[in-house]
Design an enzyme around this catalytic site. Sequence first.
Site, short mmCIF file in Angstrom:
data_model
loop_
_atom_site.label_atom_id
_atom_site.label_comp_id
_atom_site.label_asym_id
_atom_site.label_seq_id
_atom_site.Cartn_x
_atom_site.Cartn_y
_atom_site.Cartn_z
N ARG A 174 0.87 -1.23 -0.12
CA ARG A 174 -0.03 0.09 -0.04
C ARG A 174 0.84 1.29 0.24
NH1 ARG A 174 -2.08 -3.65 -1.30
NH2 ARG A 174 -3.84 -4.69 -0.33
N SER A 224 -11.00 -1.39 3.64
CA SER A 224 -10.19 -1.51 5.12
C SER A 224 -9.58 -0.32 5.69
CB SER A 224 -8.99 -2.53 4.64
OG SER A 224 -9.48 -3.77 4.37
N GLU A 294 -4.97 2.55 7.19
CA GLU A 294 -4.52 2.61 5.69
C GLU A 294 -5.00 3.38 5.00
OE1 GLU A 294 -5.23 -1.28 3.68
OE2 GLU A 294 -5.66 -0.34 2.08
#
Length: 301
Positions: A174, A224, A294
């Site tokens: 990520r 998420s 995130e």
Amino acid sequence: MHAYISDLQAANACEIRFQEKLAPYTTWKIGGPADVFLIPENKEKLVETLRILHQHQVPWMVIGKGSNMLVSDKGVRGVVIKLGKMLDTLHFEDTLVYAGGAYSLIKLSVMTGKEGLTGLEFAGGIPGSVGGAVYMNAGAHSSDVSRILKQAEVLMSTGEVKILQGSDLEFAYRHSRLQREPGIVLEAVFQLEPGDRKEIAAALAANKDRRLRTQPLSAACAGSVFRNPVGTFAAKLIEEAGLKGLRVGGAEVSSLHANFIVNTGDATAEDVLTLIARIQDMILTQKGIKLVPEVLMVGEQ
Ligand code: FAD
């Protein structure tokens, strides 16, 4: 009026809106206004817009499909650039796929499958744009953008357009180089492989079915919320801690997927931030692990 606004107007570089509410541009449907909201009409005008902002040293941020950001209730002091139709392009050259920075990742996975190209099945349920996916190195089902991205055409903050190879983009979980060096992905080039149309369609359908069963897709959310810690899953830790259904104001830990926070209707960014802090505290106390978000926190805190 700021000098850069007059220059943008004089150059007819983009549509300019003031105090534009950002909530409708995000999948969480949360967030206050941007002081200045710019919508360039095409690529050339986007380049011109960035050059003018650079000349005046005006900080800016770009919003894709808003599916990975929490915009603060106070909103953004400064400039937000909305990417839209002008970067919504797609064309194929053999097994290479050229997709505009604003092209939908979900649509891209379907279109490449129809073309008989395999490699993007993982992206079938990620509701972001191509540019946002490069920025985040979006991934799922044991794959991610880094595995298939050949190169990206990036508009740097100086107004210069650069071609960055996949290997230049410092991809990690990520993470991409664009997170430390601002730039706008104008176009991404993916290297795919020839595949069987029916098998690709079946893989996309299976991934979709799994998401429909395990994620609260009809609710306003941002996927998420936390990164997965090394060796485990954030959702597993939150579920084991019994936090499904935990609520602050209008924000609630999804009972379907513990790493999703849903906006039940009137959640504020403050509600979400408080809920995030509570989850972090409880997981730290119970499991000794500090969960890291995130989702990106945007705007004036
Ligand atoms: P935005 O949220 O608009 O922006 C995110 C960041 O990217 C911002 O910093 C923004 O400035 C930057 N950005 C946007 N466009 C560009 C551009 N053209 N050039 C440079 N920077 C840009 N993510 C996963 O990785 N895997 C998943 O399985 C997944 N599932 C999800 C499921 C749901 C239901 C939802 C709502 C989200 C999910 N996400 C998932 C999160 C999200 O979709 C991805 O992170 C996506 O890549 C974000 O793209 P975006 O266009 O929405 O970016």
